[in-house]
Enzyme design. Structure first.
Site, PDB file in Angstrom:
ATOM      1  N   TRP A  26       6.542 -55.834 -22.684  1.00  0.00           N
ATOM      2  CA  TRP A  26       6.774 -54.468 -23.148  1.00  0.00           C
ATOM      3  C   TRP A  26       5.720 -53.514 -22.601  1.00  0.00           C
ATOM      4  O   TRP A  26       6.024 -52.395 -22.183  1.00  0.00           O
ATOM      5  CB  TRP A  26       6.784 -54.405 -24.676  1.00  0.00           C
ATOM      6  CG  TRP A  26       6.956 -53.004 -25.178  1.00  0.00           C
ATOM      7  CD1 TRP A  26       8.125 -52.299 -25.289  1.00  0.00           C
ATOM      8  CD2 TRP A  26       5.919 -52.105 -25.601  1.00  0.00           C
ATOM      9  NE1 TRP A  26       7.882 -51.019 -25.751  1.00  0.00           N
ATOM     10  CE2 TRP A  26       6.519 -50.869 -25.947  1.00  0.00           C
ATOM     11  CE3 TRP A  26       4.534 -52.225 -25.720  1.00  0.00           C
ATOM     12  CZ2 TRP A  26       5.804 -49.778 -26.405  1.00  0.00           C
ATOM     13  CZ3 TRP A  26       3.799 -51.134 -26.168  1.00  0.00           C
ATOM     14  CH2 TRP A  26       4.432 -49.923 -26.514  1.00  0.00           C
TER      15      TRP A  26
ATOM     16  N   MET B 159     -19.937 -63.739 -13.591  1.00  0.00           N
ATOM     17  CA  MET B 159     -19.913 -63.318 -14.996  1.00  0.00           C
ATOM     18  C   MET B 159     -21.295 -63.564 -15.607  1.00  0.00           C
ATOM     19  O   MET B 159     -21.526 -64.539 -16.323  1.00  0.00           O
ATOM     20  CB  MET B 159     -18.810 -64.066 -15.745  1.00  0.00           C
ATOM     21  CG  MET B 159     -17.427 -63.751 -15.220  1.00  0.00           C
ATOM     22  SD  MET B 159     -16.092 -64.438 -16.233  1.00  0.00           S
ATOM     23  CE  MET B 159     -16.231 -66.181 -15.823  1.00  0.00           C
TER      24      MET B 159
ATOM     25  N   TRP C 111     -17.351 -55.988 -16.842  1.00  0.00           N
ATOM     26  CA  TRP C 111     -16.395 -56.420 -17.861  1.00  0.00           C
ATOM     27  C   TRP C 111     -16.783 -55.713 -19.156  1.00  0.00           C
ATOM     28  O   TRP C 111     -17.835 -55.970 -19.711  1.00  0.00           O
ATOM     29  CB  TRP C 111     -16.418 -57.937 -18.071  1.00  0.00           C
ATOM     30  CG  TRP C 111     -15.463 -58.290 -19.189  1.00  0.00           C
ATOM     31  CD1 TRP C 111     -15.770 -58.399 -20.520  1.00  0.00           C
ATOM     32  CD2 TRP C 111     -14.053 -58.486 -19.085  1.00  0.00           C
ATOM     33  NE1 TRP C 111     -14.647 -58.660 -21.249  1.00  0.00           N
ATOM     34  CE2 TRP C 111     -13.574 -58.720 -20.390  1.00  0.00           C
ATOM     35  CE3 TRP C 111     -13.157 -58.479 -18.018  1.00  0.00           C
ATOM     36  CZ2 TRP C 111     -12.224 -58.948 -20.656  1.00  0.00           C
ATOM     37  CZ3 TRP C 111     -11.829 -58.722 -18.289  1.00  0.00           C
ATOM     38  CH2 TRP C 111     -11.376 -58.956 -19.602  1.00  0.00           C
TER      39      TRP C 111
ATOM     40  N   GLU D 244     -11.346 -70.646 -16.725  1.00  0.00           N
ATOM     41  CA  GLU D 244     -12.514 -70.820 -17.597  1.00  0.00           C
ATOM     42  C   GLU D 244     -12.433 -72.158 -18.345  1.00  0.00           C
ATOM     43  O   GLU D 244     -11.861 -72.223 -19.414  1.00  0.00           O
ATOM     44  CB  GLU D 244     -12.591 -69.666 -18.594  1.00  0.00           C
ATOM     45  CG  GLU D 244     -12.755 -68.301 -17.962  1.00  0.00           C
ATOM     46  CD  GLU D 244     -12.912 -67.181 -18.984  1.00  0.00           C
ATOM     47  OE1 GLU D 244     -12.899 -67.436 -20.208  1.00  0.00           O
ATOM     48  OE2 GLU D 244     -13.054 -66.029 -18.561  1.00  0.00           O
TER      49      GLU D 244
ATOM     50  N   GLY E 236      -5.601 -65.492 -15.531  1.00  0.00           N
ATOM     51  CA  GLY E 236      -6.420 -66.449 -16.253  1.00  0.00           C
ATOM     52  C   GLY E 236      -7.190 -65.831 -17.392  1.00  0.00           C
ATOM     53  O   GLY E 236      -6.618 -65.175 -18.255  1.00  0.00           O
ATOM     54  N   GLY E 237      -8.514 -66.038 -17.377  1.00  0.00           N
ATOM     55  CA  GLY E 237      -9.336 -65.592 -18.483  1.00  0.00           C
ATOM     56  C   GLY E 237      -9.043 -66.417 -19.731  1.00  0.00           C
ATOM     57  O   GLY E 237      -8.430 -67.490 -19.678  1.00  0.00           O
TER      58      GLY E 237
END
Length: 392
Positions: free
Chosen positions: A74, A213, A366, A149, A106-107
């Site tokens: 959506w 990261m 991030w 991850e 991903g993440g």
């Protein structure tokens, strides 16, 4: 007249050279922040396309066939009255022709065992690479950012994850680059994870940028306070393990393992980690804590606070006390039993100068929706603008 034409050509040449020479500023956009309440809500329209060189749309998923999946149809698509976020995101390039947009796959949205399953199969690696390429071309992305991850650190059989990750990236790079598309990776910075997850010399050739990261070094999972992303080890770091939990150690580790300066992008957080102090009188770094601090009013996650939520605590009259830790080059603050280690303009500037001094490839954030994008505490996108002003 000729002199004026020559001068004009020279100015155009300088401008073009400056654009081409600009270091990458990689910006993650967390699409779900459109559902946050009040001034925490962030939509595509809030993005300034001139503050980033690469905009990454987070996140898309994968399934066990290697297909790339839209996680919020959506929001992302236009079918059945959807909002068409992907189209509007990629149309930002109409404002800035130099901008690159990537699909972040991903993440935390993807079970790491799924990536492990895909990476372990030659057929699935091929399918994933082909599907990623088709996804980019169908939706108008300039490439893919892979966020597994983490290889070797999840339930199930992880024995060959490190090797298989290289194979997966190799297949992906061949497929995407043959169509002029980019491949980047969101990779753990800390040696404690990277040494388990990555064959660094193996993955380097297949990534155009390595987005480190360099955050979450400390958090409420500990029994004591600690900064989310210290630049250096500090006097309160009492053992060898603690002295590994900082940006400088991570960068040195990656470089020692063969990562080239030309690809290493230093990630910085637009959020902090909060704690509840055991004793309000003991409020420094490595002070005893009883777990997560209070959540931010918009991110609503205990132990976690966006910069636009944290910065209000340090406006005049708030009651919070800010402390600058000179060795680690970071701020933290406290009020009664609440404690936060976060990044502000001063610490981001320190990290940017570090990138310049070490000649790293660039910087990543991030995520930009947690910067002070509305300018509640000062200039809008204060942290991201600091990077733009500083990075050389």
């Amino acid at each position: 007249m000729i002199r004026r034409v020559v001068l004009l050509c020279f100015i155009v040449f300088v401008v073009i050279c400056n654009i081409e020479a600009r270091k990458p500023i990689v910006c993650y956009y967390a699409s779900w922040t459109t559902y946050r309440a009040g001034r925490g809500q962030f939509n595509v329209e809030h993005i300034d396309p001139f503050l980033c060189t690469h905009l990454l749309y987070a996140f898309f998923g994968v399934d066990d066939t290697g297909a790339v999946k839209v996680l919020d149809p959506w929001l992302d698509l236009e079918d059945d009255g959807g909002r068409g976020n992907i189209r509007r995101f990629n149309e930002l390039r109409q404002q800035n022709a130099q901008l690159k947009t990537l699909a972040a796959i991903g993440g935390a949205s993807v079970d790491p065992a799924l990536f492990s399953h895909i990476a372990a199969s030659a057929d699935l690696r091929t399918a994933f690479a082909r599907n990623a390429r088709e996804f980019c071309l169908a939706h108008g992305f300039d490439g893919v950012d892979v966020g597994w991850e983490f290889p070797g650190m999840h339930d199930g059989d992880t024995a060959n994850d490190k090797h298989n990750f290289v194979l997966m990236l190799s297949e992906l790079a061949v497929e995407l680059r043959s169509h002029g598309l980019l491949v980047t990776g969101a990779l753990a910075a800390s040696e404690t994870i990277a040494s388990i997850s990555y064959d660094i010399p193996g993955i380097v050739p297949h990534l155009d940028l390595i987005n480190l990261m360099a955050y979450d070094y400390n958090g409420a999972w500990n029994e004591f306070t600690g900064h989310n992303a210290p630049l250096f080890a500090g006097p309160s770091d009492q053992n060898d393990f603690q002295r590994m939990l900082n940006v400088d150690h991570s960068v040195n580790y990656w470089l020692s393992q063969g990562a080239p300066l030309t690809k290493l992008v230093l990630g910085v957080p637009a959020y902090g980690r909060t704690f509840t102090l055991s004793n309000s009188a003991s409020n420094g770094l490595r002070a005893p804590s009883e777990g997560a601090g209070l959540p931010g009013p918009y991110t609503e996650q205990p132990g976690y606070m966006a910069y636009h939520e944290a910065c209000v605590h340090f406006l005049p009259g708030s009651g919070w006390q800010r402390v600058w830790e000179e060795t680690q080059r970071i701020p933290y603050g406290f009020l009664d039993h609440q404690w936060i280690g976060y990044d502000d303009r001063a610490s981001i500037l320190e990290k940017c100068n570090y990138v310049n001094d070490r000649n790293l490839a660039g910087m990543m954030m991030w995520s930009i929706d947690m910067d002070d994008f509305r300018g509640y505490c000062g200039a809008s996108f204060n942290l991201l603008r600091t990077i733009n002003e500083c990075l050389m």
